[in-house]
Design a protein around this motif. Structure first.
Motif, PDB file in Angstrom:
ATOM      1  N   ASP A   1     -15.444  -4.471  -9.974  1.00 22.02           N
ATOM      2  CA  ASP A   1     -16.429  -3.386 -10.062  1.00 22.02           C
ATOM      3  C   ASP A   1     -16.886  -2.960  -8.674  1.00 22.02           C
ATOM      4  OD1 ASP A   1     -16.566  -3.369 -12.917  1.00 22.02           O
ATOM      5  OD2 ASP A   1     -17.817  -5.152 -12.848  1.00 22.02           O
ATOM      6  N   VAL A   2     -17.117  -3.943  -7.815  1.00 24.38           N
ATOM      7  CA  VAL A   2     -17.634  -3.635  -6.476  1.00 24.38           C
ATOM      8  C   VAL A   2     -16.604  -2.881  -5.650  1.00 24.38           C
ATOM      9  CG1 VAL A   2     -18.472  -4.635  -4.316  1.00 24.38           C
ATOM     10  CG2 VAL A   2     -19.211  -5.611  -6.497  1.00 24.38           C
ATOM     11  N   VAL A   3     -15.372  -3.388  -5.596  1.00 24.62           N
ATOM     12  CA  VAL A   3     -14.382  -2.738  -4.733  1.00 24.62           C
ATOM     13  C   VAL A   3     -13.985  -1.366  -5.272  1.00 24.62           C
ATOM     14  CG1 VAL A   3     -13.496  -4.930  -3.866  1.00 24.62           C
ATOM     15  CG2 VAL A   3     -12.371  -3.862  -5.834  1.00 24.62           C
ATOM     16  N   ARG A   4     -14.011  -1.202  -6.596  1.00 24.07           N
ATOM     17  CA  ARG A   4     -13.668   0.100  -7.156  1.00 24.07           C
ATOM     18  C   ARG A   4     -14.682   1.165  -6.707  1.00 24.07           C
ATOM     19  NH1 ARG A   4     -13.746  -1.248 -12.002  1.00 24.07           N
ATOM     20  NH2 ARG A   4     -11.580  -1.928 -12.195  1.00 24.07           N
TER      21      ARG A   4
ATOM     22  N   HIS B   1     -15.973   1.289  -3.966  1.00 25.73           N
ATOM     23  CA  HIS B   1     -15.647   1.583  -2.565  1.00 25.73           C
ATOM     24  C   HIS B   1     -14.266   2.206  -2.429  1.00 25.73           C
ATOM     25  CE1 HIS B   1     -19.020  -0.319  -0.286  1.00 25.73           C
ATOM     26  NE2 HIS B   1     -19.223  -0.845  -1.472  1.00 25.73           N
ATOM     27  N   GLY B   2     -13.734   2.726  -3.535  1.00 26.27           N
ATOM     28  CA  GLY B   2     -12.509   3.502  -3.476  1.00 26.27           C
ATOM     29  C   GLY B   2     -11.225   2.725  -3.634  1.00 26.27           C
ATOM     30  N   TYR B   3     -11.297   1.451  -4.038  1.00 24.75           N
ATOM     31  CA  TYR B   3     -10.091   0.643  -4.195  1.00 24.75           C
ATOM     32  C   TYR B   3      -9.465   0.848  -5.575  1.00 24.75           C
ATOM     33  CZ  TYR B   3     -11.052  -2.154  -0.001  1.00 24.75           C
ATOM     34  OH  TYR B   3     -11.274  -2.578   1.289  1.00 24.75           O
ATOM     35  N   LEU B   4      -8.142   0.857  -5.600  1.00 21.37           N
ATOM     36  CA  LEU B   4      -7.390   0.770  -6.843  1.00 21.37           C
ATOM     37  C   LEU B   4      -7.206  -0.717  -7.138  1.00 21.37           C
ATOM     38  CD1 LEU B   4      -5.633   2.372  -9.001  1.00 21.37           C
ATOM     39  CD2 LEU B   4      -3.686   1.841  -7.512  1.00 21.37           C
ATOM     40  N   THR B   5      -7.511  -1.158  -8.360  1.00 20.21           N
ATOM     41  CA  THR B   5      -7.394  -2.574  -8.700  1.00 20.21           C
ATOM     42  C   THR B   5      -6.161  -2.794  -9.573  1.00 20.21           C
ATOM     43  OG1 THR B   5      -8.889  -2.292 -10.588  1.00 20.21           O
ATOM     44  CG2 THR B   5      -9.854  -3.000  -8.502  1.00 20.21           C
ATOM     45  N   VAL B   6      -5.309  -3.717  -9.125  1.00 18.20           N
ATOM     46  CA  VAL B   6      -4.044  -4.001  -9.794  1.00 18.20           C
ATOM     47  C   VAL B   6      -3.948  -5.498 -10.045  1.00 18.20           C
ATOM     48  CG1 VAL B   6      -1.524  -3.874  -9.613  1.00 18.20           C
ATOM     49  CG2 VAL B   6      -2.942  -2.036  -8.647  1.00 18.20           C
ATOM     50  N   GLY B   7      -3.532  -5.889 -11.252  1.00 22.24           N
ATOM     51  CA  GLY B   7      -3.402  -7.297 -11.588  1.00 22.24           C
ATOM     52  C   GLY B   7      -1.986  -7.662 -11.990  1.00 22.24           C
TER      53      GLY B   7
ATOM     54  N   ILE C   1       3.296  -3.385  -3.946  1.00 23.60           N
ATOM     55  CA  ILE C   1       2.880  -3.116  -2.569  1.00 23.60           C
ATOM     56  C   ILE C   1       3.794  -2.071  -1.928  1.00 23.60           C
ATOM     57  CG2 ILE C   1       2.646  -4.111  -0.255  1.00 23.60           C
ATOM     58  CD1 ILE C   1       1.885  -6.748  -1.597  1.00 23.60           C
ATOM     59  N   ASN C   2       5.096  -2.202  -2.135  1.00 24.46           N
ATOM     60  CA  ASN C   2       6.046  -1.241  -1.558  1.00 24.46           C
ATOM     61  C   ASN C   2       5.781   0.173  -2.050  1.00 24.46           C
ATOM     62  OD1 ASN C   2       7.383  -3.230  -0.091  1.00 24.46           O
ATOM     63  ND2 ASN C   2       8.821  -3.679  -1.740  1.00 24.46           N
ATOM     64  N   ILE C   3       5.482   0.318  -3.343  1.00 22.96           N
ATOM     65  CA  ILE C   3       5.179   1.643  -3.887  1.00 22.96           C
ATOM     66  C   ILE C   3       3.882   2.182  -3.295  1.00 22.96           C
ATOM     67  CG2 ILE C   3       4.478   2.871  -5.993  1.00 22.96           C
ATOM     68  CD1 ILE C   3       6.477   1.140  -7.515  1.00 22.96           C
ATOM     69  N   LEU C   4       2.874   1.348  -3.223  1.00 26.48           N
ATOM     70  CA  LEU C   4       1.593   1.791  -2.682  1.00 26.48           C
ATOM     71  C   LEU C   4       1.702   2.183  -1.213  1.00 26.48           C
ATOM     72  CD1 LEU C   4      -0.612  -0.868  -4.453  1.00 26.48           C
ATOM     73  CD2 LEU C   4      -0.985   1.601  -4.599  1.00 26.48           C
ATOM     74  N   GLU C   5       2.519   1.467  -0.456  1.00 31.13           N
ATOM     75  CA  GLU C   5       2.679   1.784   0.959  1.00 31.13           C
ATOM     76  C   GLU C   5       3.484   3.067   1.170  1.00 31.13           C
ATOM     77  OE1 GLU C   5       1.224   0.398   3.615  1.00 31.13           O
ATOM     78  OE2 GLU C   5       0.104  -0.772   2.156  1.00 31.13           O
ATOM     79  N   LYS C   6       4.434   3.358   0.280  1.00 27.70           N
ATOM     80  CA  LYS C   6       5.267   4.555   0.425  1.00 27.70           C
ATOM     81  C   LYS C   6       4.643   5.792  -0.202  1.00 27.70           C
ATOM     82  CE  LYS C   6       9.686   2.052   0.551  1.00 27.70           C
ATOM     83  NZ  LYS C   6      10.963   1.779  -0.181  1.00 27.70           N
ATOM     84  N   GLU C   7       4.003   5.609  -1.356  1.00 28.69           N
ATOM     85  CA  GLU C   7       3.531   6.767  -2.122  1.00 28.69           C
ATOM     86  C   GLU C   7       2.013   6.891  -2.180  1.00 28.69           C
ATOM     87  OE1 GLU C   7       5.730   8.838  -3.082  1.00 28.69           O
ATOM     88  OE2 GLU C   7       7.520   7.597  -2.785  1.00 28.69           O
ATOM     89  N   GLY C   8       1.305   5.862  -1.785  1.00 33.93           N
ATOM     90  CA  GLY C   8      -0.155   5.911  -1.903  1.00 33.93           C
ATOM     91  C   GLY C   8      -0.850   5.477  -0.646  1.00 33.93           C
ATOM     92  N   ARG C   9      -0.397   5.967   0.486  1.00 35.05           N
ATOM     93  CA  ARG C   9      -0.914   5.504   1.780  1.00 35.05           C
ATOM     94  C   ARG C   9      -2.410   5.748   1.943  1.00 35.05           C
ATOM     95  NH1 ARG C   9      -0.218   1.821   4.208  1.00 35.05           N
ATOM     96  NH2 ARG C   9      -0.915   2.683   6.177  1.00 35.05           N
ATOM     97  N   ASP C  10      -2.961   6.736   1.252  1.00 38.33           N
ATOM     98  CA  ASP C  10      -4.389   7.005   1.380  1.00 38.33           C
ATOM     99  C   ASP C  10      -5.215   6.196   0.376  1.00 38.33           C
ATOM    100  OD1 ASP C  10      -3.906   8.814   3.400  1.00 38.33           O
ATOM    101  OD2 ASP C  10      -3.683  10.507   2.023  1.00 38.33           O
ATOM    102  N   THR C  11      -4.556   5.346  -0.391  1.00 38.80           N
ATOM    103  CA  THR C  11      -5.234   4.560  -1.419  1.00 38.80           C
ATOM    104  C   THR C  11      -5.440   3.124  -0.961  1.00 38.80           C
ATOM    105  OG1 THR C  11      -4.190   5.897  -3.162  1.00 38.80           O
ATOM    106  CG2 THR C  11      -5.145   3.791  -3.819  1.00 38.80           C
ATOM    107  N   LYS C  12      -6.696   2.701  -0.900  1.00 39.47           N
ATOM    108  CA  LYS C  12      -6.971   1.286  -0.658  1.00 39.47           C
ATOM    109  C   LYS C  12      -6.760   0.533  -1.967  1.00 39.47           C
ATOM    110  CE  LYS C  12     -11.150   2.083   0.780  1.00 39.47           C
ATOM    111  NZ  LYS C  12     -12.529   1.859   1.310  1.00 39.47           N
ATOM    112  N   TYR C  13      -6.260  -0.685  -1.872  1.00 34.20           N
ATOM    113  CA  TYR C  13      -5.963  -1.385  -3.120  1.00 34.20           C
ATOM    114  C   TYR C  13      -6.303  -2.861  -3.045  1.00 34.20           C
ATOM    115  CZ  TYR C  13      -1.518  -2.039  -0.566  1.00 34.20           C
ATOM    116  OH  TYR C  13      -0.566  -2.321   0.383  1.00 34.20           O
ATOM    117  N   PHE C  14      -6.613  -3.401  -4.224  1.00 29.08           N
ATOM    118  CA  PHE C  14      -6.989  -4.795  -4.412  1.00 29.08           C
ATOM    119  C   PHE C  14      -6.057  -5.367  -5.471  1.00 29.08           C
ATOM    120  CE2 PHE C  14      -9.225  -8.416  -5.987  1.00 29.08           C
ATOM    121  CZ  PHE C  14     -10.180  -8.807  -5.063  1.00 29.08           C
ATOM    122  N   ILE C  15      -5.121  -6.215  -5.054  1.00 26.56           N
ATOM    123  CA  ILE C  15      -4.122  -6.771  -5.974  1.00 26.56           C
ATOM    124  C   ILE C  15      -4.423  -8.247  -6.213  1.00 26.56           C
ATOM    125  CG2 ILE C  15      -1.678  -7.239  -6.365  1.00 26.56           C
ATOM    126  CD1 ILE C  15      -0.983  -4.926  -4.586  1.00 26.56           C
ATOM    127  N   THR C  16      -4.563  -8.612  -7.478  1.00 25.41           N
ATOM    128  CA  THR C  16      -4.715 -10.009  -7.861  1.00 25.41           C
ATOM    129  C   THR C  16      -3.391 -10.504  -8.424  1.00 25.41           C
ATOM    130  OG1 THR C  16      -7.019  -9.576  -8.478  1.00 25.41           O
ATOM    131  CG2 THR C  16      -6.062 -11.653  -9.213  1.00 25.41           C
TER     132      THR C  16
END
Length: 459
Positions: A109-112, A114-120, A207-222
């Protein structure tokens, strides 16, 4: 020179007063059943009978230790259900699945906010509440290393450009999971390796997809891997050690990818594992095992571009992981029920200032202005030097009320400015109204009970 921008995620003014090198995202790797002593070079491990166990042979984790912040003593509370996962996610020692699902109760909830995409990517610890907390999850609905059934769940905003790409990738991983596991000999240790690799591969591809296609997206992966826990329970210390050695080799690509892409990597566990002796199966939650140091002391390894390598020897609790993690990300907010203590590993601190209306703000040190802002009700000030005295001055535009306080900042802080009337009129708060309603209800119940008792006595 000050850098002042608008933070679109929080609609607040973001002020950077120095170089922070905040990570662009984070990967939290939770290794079920991994006790700290089995991988920490400074720790020995013993069986319940008191004999010293020969530790797994490791080559990569010791190298990672030399780059990271290492906590020697992180103790878990009493074990029950998914308690370890819930404590990590909420920062509360008594957290259960229900608490995780409350609004603003988890780190997700907190990181979202702050603009993070949360992925599990979860093989265990995936209650309905945990799944719902993430924007996208791939999880094993069976918790079986022999017959995994991976399911993909989406609860986030599908308009996020990169989310459909991630969902498609996870669907591919889900469809191949069973065949990948069955390609290894049934009952072999290789099947345990293959099960853990399912999660690590899915994490790497995301991670590879996020780095190539979502560079402006901060993300939190569990990422949760579970084969080690199962190996300890069913294959004894030998199988447990073999899975740790396999993890030591498999973790290298994840470590290198995080380092190359300015990501933080956190390695921890829900609980450890104890063994009666070197030839026996292990356990964690029954009375025989639960109090063993090998169960209660779990690893906490943090690599991040904004912190320096160090070894922390003081004892902390598992509930402290959440505030420490959020602080590393430069986030001053905490989950609603968090009782953990923060330890600021950064060379700087973050100050969040919140007021009830449009406010002008100035922060100074020794009479010299550090930064200032206006026309906003929320300010995030980052890059502040620690162990310095700052003076915070604010003026609420609508009332002209002023606030002034001298601050000594070591850890990240949140300052809430309240109008004077709001401080004085505490009876009007929703919390007090609820107490009033509760009192009335209790009175009605008591009167009803007395009436019933009186009627029975009269009859």
């Amino acid at each position: 020179m000050l850098c002042i921008t608008i933070n679109p995620a929080g609609c607040a003014t973001f002020i950077e007063t120095g170089n922070t090198n905040t990570p662009d995202g984070v990967v939290v790797l939770i290794v079920d059943g991994l006790g700290n002593g089995y991988i920490n070079p400074e720790r020995d491990v013993k069986a319940i009978d008191g004999s010293v166990l020969q530790k797994p042979g490791l080559s990569n984790l010791p190298y990672i230790y030399d780059q990271a912040v290492i906590f020697d003593s992180v103790y878990v509370p009493a074990l029950k259900g998914n308690s370890g996962h819930n404590v990590i996610m909420t920062g509360n020692r008594d957290a259960d699945d229900t608490m995780v699902g409350y609004d603003n109760a988890s780190i997700y909830d907190v990181v979202r906010k702050h603009g993070y995409l949360t992925v599990g990517v979860l093989e265990r610890g995936d209650s309905e509440e945990v799944v719902a907390e993430n924007d996208l999850v791939i999880h094993d609905t069976t918790n079986s290393i022999n017959e995994p059934v991976m399911q993909v769940s989406v609860s986030g905003n599908r308009e996020i450009d990169v989310l459909p790409l991630l969902e498609k990738e996870f669907e591919t991983h889900a469809s191949r999971a069973l065949s990948r596991v069955e390609s290894t000999p049934s009952g072999s240790i290789q099947r345990y390796y293959a099960y853990n690799k399912l999660a690590l591969d899915a994490a790497m591809d995301s991670i590879n997809i996020l780095e190539k296609e979502g560079r402006d997206t901060k993300y939190f992966i569990t990422v949760n891997i579970a084969a080690l826990d199962t190996a300890g329970l069913y294959r004894g210390y030998e199988g447990y050690g073999q899975c740790i050695e396999n993890l030591d080799s498999m973790i290298v690509p994840l470590y290198e990818t995080c380092r190359e892409n300015n990501l933080a990597l956190v390695i921890t566990s829900d609980h450890g594992m104890a063994f009666p002796d070197a030839e026996s199966r292990g356990g964690a939650k029954s009375e025989k095992y639960a109090s063993a140091n090998e169960v209660r002391n779990v690893p906490l390894i943090i690599l991040s571009p904004n912190i320096k390598q160090q070894r922390i020897q003081e004892t902390i609790g598992q509930e402290d992981v959440a505030p420490i993690l959020l602080s590393t990300l430069g986030i001053a907010d905490r989950p609603a029920f968090c009782e953990g203590r923060e330890k600021n590993l950064k060379e700087y601190a973050v100050l969040k200032v919140v007021s009830p209306g449009i406010t002008s703000m100035k922060l100074s040190n020794s009479g010299k202005e550090v930064c200032s802002g206006s026309n906003d009700s929320m300010y995030y000030i980052t890059g502040l030097e620690k162990n310095k005295q700052y003076t915070l001055e604010t003026v609420i535009d609508s009332s002209g009320e002023t606030y002034k306080e001298t601050l000594s900042i070591e850890n990240d802080r949140v300052i809430e400015i309240k109008e004077k009337d709001e401080k004085q009129d505490s009876t009007a708060s929703p919390e007090n109204n609820m107490h009033l309603v509760g009192g009335v209800l209790i009175g009605v119940i008591n009167l009803t009970g007395l009436a019933i008792i009186f009627r029975i006595m009269r009859n």
